[in-house]
Structures are given as C-alpha cells and as structure tokens.
Design an enzyme around this catalytic site. Structure first.
Site, short mmCIF file in Angstrom:
data_model
loop_
_atom_site.label_atom_id
_atom_site.label_comp_id
_atom_site.label_asym_id
_atom_site.label_seq_id
_atom_site.Cartn_x
_atom_site.Cartn_y
_atom_site.Cartn_z
N HIS A 213 0.86 -1.19 0.00
CA HIS A 213 0.00 0.00 0.00
C HIS A 213 0.89 1.23 0.00
O HIS A 213 1.37 1.67 1.05
CB HIS A 213 -0.92 0.00 1.22
CG HIS A 213 -2.07 -0.94 1.08
ND1 HIS A 213 -1.93 -2.31 1.20
CD2 HIS A 213 -3.38 -0.72 0.82
CE1 HIS A 213 -3.11 -2.87 1.02
NE2 HIS A 213 -4.00 -1.94 0.78
N ALA A 254 -12.12 1.78 3.82
CA ALA A 254 -11.06 0.91 3.32
C ALA A 254 -10.23 1.59 2.24
O ALA A 254 -10.52 2.72 1.82
CB ALA A 254 -11.68 -0.39 2.79
N HIS A 255 -9.22 0.89 1.78
CA HIS A 255 -8.26 1.47 0.82
C HIS A 255 -8.94 1.89 -0.49
O HIS A 255 -9.83 1.23 -0.99
CB HIS A 255 -7.10 0.53 0.54
CG HIS A 255 -7.48 -0.84 0.06
ND1 HIS A 255 -6.63 -1.92 0.13
CD2 HIS A 255 -8.62 -1.33 -0.48
CE1 HIS A 255 -7.22 -2.98 -0.37
NE2 HIS A 255 -8.42 -2.66 -0.74
N ASN A 256 -8.49 3.03 -0.99
CA ASN A 256 -8.90 3.58 -2.30
C ASN A 256 -10.33 4.10 -2.35
O ASN A 256 -10.82 4.44 -3.42
CB ASN A 256 -8.72 2.54 -3.42
CG ASN A 256 -7.32 1.98 -3.47
OD1 ASN A 256 -6.35 2.73 -3.36
ND2 ASN A 256 -7.20 0.68 -3.61
N SER A 274 -12.23 0.64 -2.66
CA SER A 274 -12.40 1.20 -4.01
C SER A 274 -13.81 1.64 -4.35
O SER A 274 -14.15 1.82 -5.52
CB SER A 274 -11.91 0.20 -5.08
OG SER A 274 -10.55 -0.09 -4.89
#
Length: 333
Positions: A213, A254-256, A274
């Site tokens: 990441h 969460a990520h993105n 995402s």
C-alpha cells in the site's frame, strides 16, 4: 497552501521509489516472455486513470472498462479474458493481475511493505518552534512533518514522518496519523487511526501474502473525522475524503475509497475498498457499502442497509440488499 502544493506533486512523499525499472526485469518478475526486443525502461506503476505514457498500469476487473479510452500508459498488465477490450497497447498477460501488480510495486518501491514506527532518534520538532501550534502531553512528531498555524494536537497522539496538516486543525488525543495529507480547518476526534495499510492480501495455505500500500489518505478542507474512525491509505491510488464531509464515530473506510464533498456518514458505517461516493450523500448508522461500487450524488441510504450494487444520483434506498425506499416501505408495512 501546503495542502494544495502537496497534492499537486506527482512524487510520492511517503515512499522511496527506484528511479526506473526495465521492462525486461518486469517481465522476468511476472514470469512471462519479454514483450519488447529492445530494453525499455518504465518510470512507475499507477492506476489506469493516473498512469502516464512511460508508466505501467493494469486492468483486473471489467468494472473499469470505462477508463480505457483515456488511458495514457502504453503498458498494461491484464488477463487473457480482458485483453480483448484493450487496443493499441503493449499487454503483459498474467493469470492473476493483482499478484502481478504486487510484485511490480515492490520492484519500484522496495520498502513498500515496511511499517516502521518512529524511534526516539527521529523525533524532530525544531521546525515547528516558531509556529502557533499547541501540543498536548506525550505528542510524538516524526521528521519532515509540516503543520499549519493555529493547529492543536491532543495528548498521546502520533504524527508520523512526512505527514502534512493544514491551518486551524484540531487533532484529538490518542490519534495516529501516517501517510496522510490534511487540509485546513479539519477536526480529527480522539482515537482515530488515519493512513494505516489496507486489508489487502492474497490468501495462501502456507502464509498469506501482503499487498503493498504505497498510496496515501487525502483529507480536504473542513472535514470532521469522528472518534475511533479507521481510514486505510490507498494501495496504488489514494483514499480521499471530500471537502466539508462529516464522519460520525466508529466509521471504517477501506483502501482507495473516494468520498465526495458535503457528505454525512453516521456511526458504524463501513466502506469496502475502491468504492466511490458522490457529493451530498447521507448514510444512516451501521450501513455497509460493498467494494468497487459507485454511489451517485444526492443519494440517501437508510440505517442498517447493505449496498451491493451501484446507486444512481438522487436516489433514496434502504434494506438488505438496499432497494428504492418506497419499495422497502411497501414490503415492510
């Protein structure tokens, strides 16, 4: 401002990058034949929407086909199933795109899996002495941190290396901020953790393989982050919270994930990776949004809902799976 200058920079300020990596080395890492006879060098690995001509990018999901007409990169990692959608590009065909991306990310960013904490030797506050900044007890500040005037940081908080915080911000107690750029007039309440690595890995029987990441968290002006929020940094792209968006307590991002401006997110809402949330979106408590979805502008999502598919603009939904609120009310009279 510091914030605007920082987000305009193309350089990753949180990870050291190898200058260039040869296509030959990339193909060898992916265990595929070299796709060019001459030894070509690439600058970086980036997402479809951010990659430039001499970067390498990837397509792993048909949900991202809309990005293809605007892709600048000439080199795309993808699968044999998806290659039919990509024209006039050099394709690197693999069985599992994300595993391939993980390997190539580590070529460009050798320290991408490191999660080192600050040691006593790295604490430097000299550059902040002339600023109008209030620090609580036991505050730890890493090297190259930039903080704007009239910012308050509460007790026992940790601001890690290279973090940027704008003017007139309030950072509560027991907060951890890493790999993050924060705008002006932002409030971060007690116990929040911002910029931790995302929950990305490949399950293996002999030990799960971590996904790098190297992205960051970008928090724009006039945002409020509630107590005990967790906001993961992006994998390759960034996690973004739009201007004037307010997050209640115990929200997980969460990520993105990208959240637009003027959104109201109440307690215990969870966003999978995402997802993209539009402007002026309101979400009730304990709702969940699945990954890789697009939620339109002016959407209202009722508490406890489970969002499993895209939601168009100006829609009100509720239930599990989330459906038009009029239909939900009719079915539950």
């Amino acid at each position: 401002s510091l914030f605007k200058k920082s987000i305009l920079m193309s350089k990753n300020i949180f990870y050291k990058k190898i200058n260039k990596v040869s296509l030959k080395k990339i193909c060898k890492e992916l265990k595929i034949p070299n796709i060019k006879k001459s030894n070509f060098y690439l600058n970086d690995i980036k997402t479809l929407d951010e990659a430039n001509t001499n970067d390498i990018t990837f397509l792993h999901n048909s949900k991202y086909l809309d990005y293809l007409p605007k892709v600048k990169s000439n080199f795309v990692i993808t699968t044999s199933r998806l290659k039919k959608y990509i024209f006039n590009k050099n394709l690197l065909i693999v069985d599992n795109v994300l595993i391939g991306v993980s390997k190539i990310t580590k070529l460009f960013y050798p320290n991408s899996l490191d999660e080192n904490f600050i040691t006593r030797k790295l604490i430097k506050q000299n550059s902040l002495k002339n600023k109008k900044i209030t620090l609580g007890l036991n505050v730890v500040i890493g090297k190259n941190v930039k903080i704007g005037n009239n910012t308050f940081i509460g007790h026992n908080s940790i601001i890690e290396d290279n973090v940027i915080i704008g003017r007139n911000c309030s950072i509560g107690s027991n907060v951890v901020i890493k790999k993050t750029i924060i705008g002006n007039n932002v409030n971060v309440l007690d116990g929040a953790v911002i910029g931790k690595k995302g929950f990305g890995f490949f399950p293996q029987k002999k030990g799960n393989i971590r996904y790098p990441h190297i992205g960051m968290v970008i928090i724009k002006d006039k945002v409020e982050i509630g107590s005990n929020n967790t906001i993961d940094r992006g994998s390759l792209g960034n996690t973004i919270i739009g201007e004037n968006t307010f997050l209640d307590n115990q929200v997980h991002i969460a990520h993105n994930v990208k959240i637009g401006k003027n959104c109201i997110i109440t307690a215990q809402v969870g966003f999978a990776g995402s997802s993209e949330i539009g402007d002026n979106v309101s979400i009730g408590g304990q709702a969940g949004v699945s990954g890789h979805l697009k939620i339109g502008n002016n959407v209202q999502i009722g508490g406890g809902s489970g969002v499993l598919k895209n939601i168009p603009d100006n829609t009100k939904v509720m239930g599990y799976p989330a459906k038009d609120i009029r239909l939900f009310i009719k079915e539950n009279k």
